[in-house]
Design an enzyme around this catalytic site. Structure first.
Site, PDB file in Angstrom:
ATOM      1  N   ARG A   1       0.989  -1.364  -0.030  1.00 44.00           N
ATOM      2  CA  ARG A   1       0.019  -0.034  -0.086  1.00 44.00           C
ATOM      3  C   ARG A   1       0.927   1.229   0.057  1.00 44.00           C
ATOM      4  NH1 ARG A   1      -3.783  -1.610   4.691  1.00 44.00           N
ATOM      5  NH2 ARG A   1      -4.864  -3.541   3.950  1.00 44.00           N
TER       6      ARG A   1
ATOM      7  N   ASP B   1      -6.442  -3.462  -7.365  1.00 38.39           N
ATOM      8  CA  ASP B   1      -7.190  -4.140  -6.249  1.00 38.39           C
ATOM      9  C   ASP B   1      -7.621  -5.592  -6.819  1.00 38.39           C
ATOM     10  OD1 ASP B   1     -10.014  -4.821  -4.548  1.00 38.39           O
ATOM     11  OD2 ASP B   1      -9.014  -3.128  -3.694  1.00 38.39           O
TER      12      ASP B   1
ATOM     13  N   TYR C   1     -14.588 -13.043   0.206  1.00 36.85           N
ATOM     14  CA  TYR C   1     -15.369 -11.804  -0.221  1.00 36.85           C
ATOM     15  C   TYR C   1     -16.657 -12.351  -0.984  1.00 36.85           C
ATOM     16  CZ  TYR C   1     -11.975  -8.516   1.184  1.00 36.85           C
ATOM     17  OH  TYR C   1     -11.021  -7.837   1.632  1.00 36.85           O
TER      18      TYR C   1
ATOM     19  N   ARG D   1      -7.119  11.168  -6.842  1.00 39.40           N
ATOM     20  CA  ARG D   1      -8.208  10.015  -6.751  1.00 39.40           C
ATOM     21  C   ARG D   1      -9.628  10.541  -6.413  1.00 39.40           C
ATOM     22  NH1 ARG D   1      -8.919   5.272  -4.627  1.00 39.40           N
ATOM     23  NH2 ARG D   1     -11.034   5.877  -4.950  1.00 39.40           N
TER      24      ARG D   1
ATOM     25  N   ARG E   1      -3.386   5.940   0.385  1.00 42.87           N
ATOM     26  CA  ARG E   1      -4.040   7.102   1.047  1.00 42.87           C
ATOM     27  C   ARG E   1      -3.188   7.827   1.878  1.00 42.87           C
ATOM     28  NH1 ARG E   1      -8.639   3.486   3.678  1.00 42.87           N
ATOM     29  NH2 ARG E   1      -6.747   1.936   3.867  1.00 42.87           N
TER      30      ARG E   1
END
Length: 344
Positions: free
Chosen positions: A27, A76, A151, A40, A31
């Site tokens: 990552r 992702d 998921y 983004r 962010r």
């Protein structure tokens, strides 16, 4: 030997000595960077992953800022599942949410195989990045079959994996059919990235730590091994990583990885004994340490490097992804510190 093959990152993956211990962060493109948040703004996660120029810029941001030894493709783990026909969205603050979870054999029909053309935007992103990165290796990645299955079955993130385990134990034929399909999708996704020019791949089995070793070996390992085995002739190092996997490290290495990623819970010298002397390790500074002050960061970085020296090759990383609140300047200083301490 090519420039990329001779890079500290690829050499460490192969257990060969290099000029220094390479470092990159899971990552790292994300962010914690203000430039990422800016670019983004107003663009959904899945849409961001489908725009090659945007993917290229986001992937390059931490390389420019931190001087890391490898870039990792901005994407992702659910991108190939969406390409396979599953209706899902990546909800901010929650994660992937599946509109209609897979619970029956009929549901499985909605998960079709994919072709390289289905994820052509990923191949284009890789080609653009390889041209920009030059001597810096690019890591491709995908989610492992178990994590993707969790998921799809749960319908979103879970803490208990009750529905996932219920299918695994109670409907083994459906379970194996689902994971076989997911392993085929994952392999196509990774082969597409390799064919476009990535220098290594990482298979994220983020939630495999929810399993016992016996259950992992019986129900999950064969499917991850199928993906890794399918890349054996690809000529690129294969990294395998999960969270909470202390009891699974030996099995995860046996599944076919060249490098086993280790989370922060297991010291790298202990992990190396479990994984075996023929595989490199990646990790494993606790991401929370980056909030504890520079003196602590330096001390713990020296510890991780010393413990990583027990493996044939060591790639310095965090024990999981960079937290969004992390000060980017700390990451930049950490890269410089690792290079300084490990310079040979």
């Amino acid at each position: 030997m090519t420039v990329l093959e001779d890079s500290p990152f690829v050499r460490a993956c192969r257990g060969l000595p290099g000029s220094h211990t390479p470092v990159w962060f899971m990552r790292q493109a994300g962010r914690s960077l203000p430039e990422y948040r800016k670019i983004r703004a107003g663009v959904g996660m899945l849409e961001s992953c489908r725009r090659p120029e945007l993917v290229t810029e986001i992937t390059l941001q931490p390389v420019r800022r931190h001087d890391v030894d490898a870039a990792i493709l901005f994407s992702d783990i659910v991108v190939p599942v969406a390409a396979a026909g599953i209706d899902l969205d990546i909800v901010a603050g929650t994660g992937p949410v599946v509109a209609e979870p897979i619970r029956t054999a009929g549901d499985l029909e909605r998960l079709r195989p994919i072709t390289p053309e289905d994820v052509g935007f990923v191949a284009e992103s890789v080609r653009l990045l390889v041209a920009e990165l030059g001597a810096t290796p690019l890591i491709g990645f995908a989610g492992a079959p178990f994590t993707l299955a969790s998921y799809l079955i749960e319908g979103g993130p879970s803490r208990t994996y009750l529905k996932t385990k219920a299918m695994m134990y109670g409907q083994p034929e459906l379970w194996n059919a689902l994971l076989t399909r997911l392993s085929e999708i994952t392999l196509t996704f990774l082969r597409t990235q390799v064919d476009a020019g990535v220098s290594a791949v990482q298979l994220f089995d983020s939630w495999a730590g929810a399993l016992s070793e016996a259950d992992y070996r019986q129900h999950v390992m064969p499917h991850s091994a199928a993906v890794l085995r399918g890349l054996l002739d690809a000529g690129v190092p294969r990294i395998h990583f999960g969270v909470g996997t202390a009891v699974l490290l030996e099995a995860m290495g046996e599944a076919g990885a060249d490098v086993v990623g280790v989370d922060w819970r297991t010291p790298l010298d202990v992990a190396t004994k479990r994984i075996g002397p023929d595989r490199s390790v990646q990790g494993n500074l606790d991401p929370a340490i980056l909030f504890a002050g520079w003196e602590t960061v330096e001390r713990e970085t020296r510890r991780v490097l010393a413990q990583g020296a027990s493996a044939p090759g060591h790639i310095f990383n965090l024990g999981h992804g960079v937290m969004p609140e992390t000060d980017p300047e700390i990451l930049t200083r950490l890269v410089a510190l690792v290079h300084e301490i490990s310079s040979r």
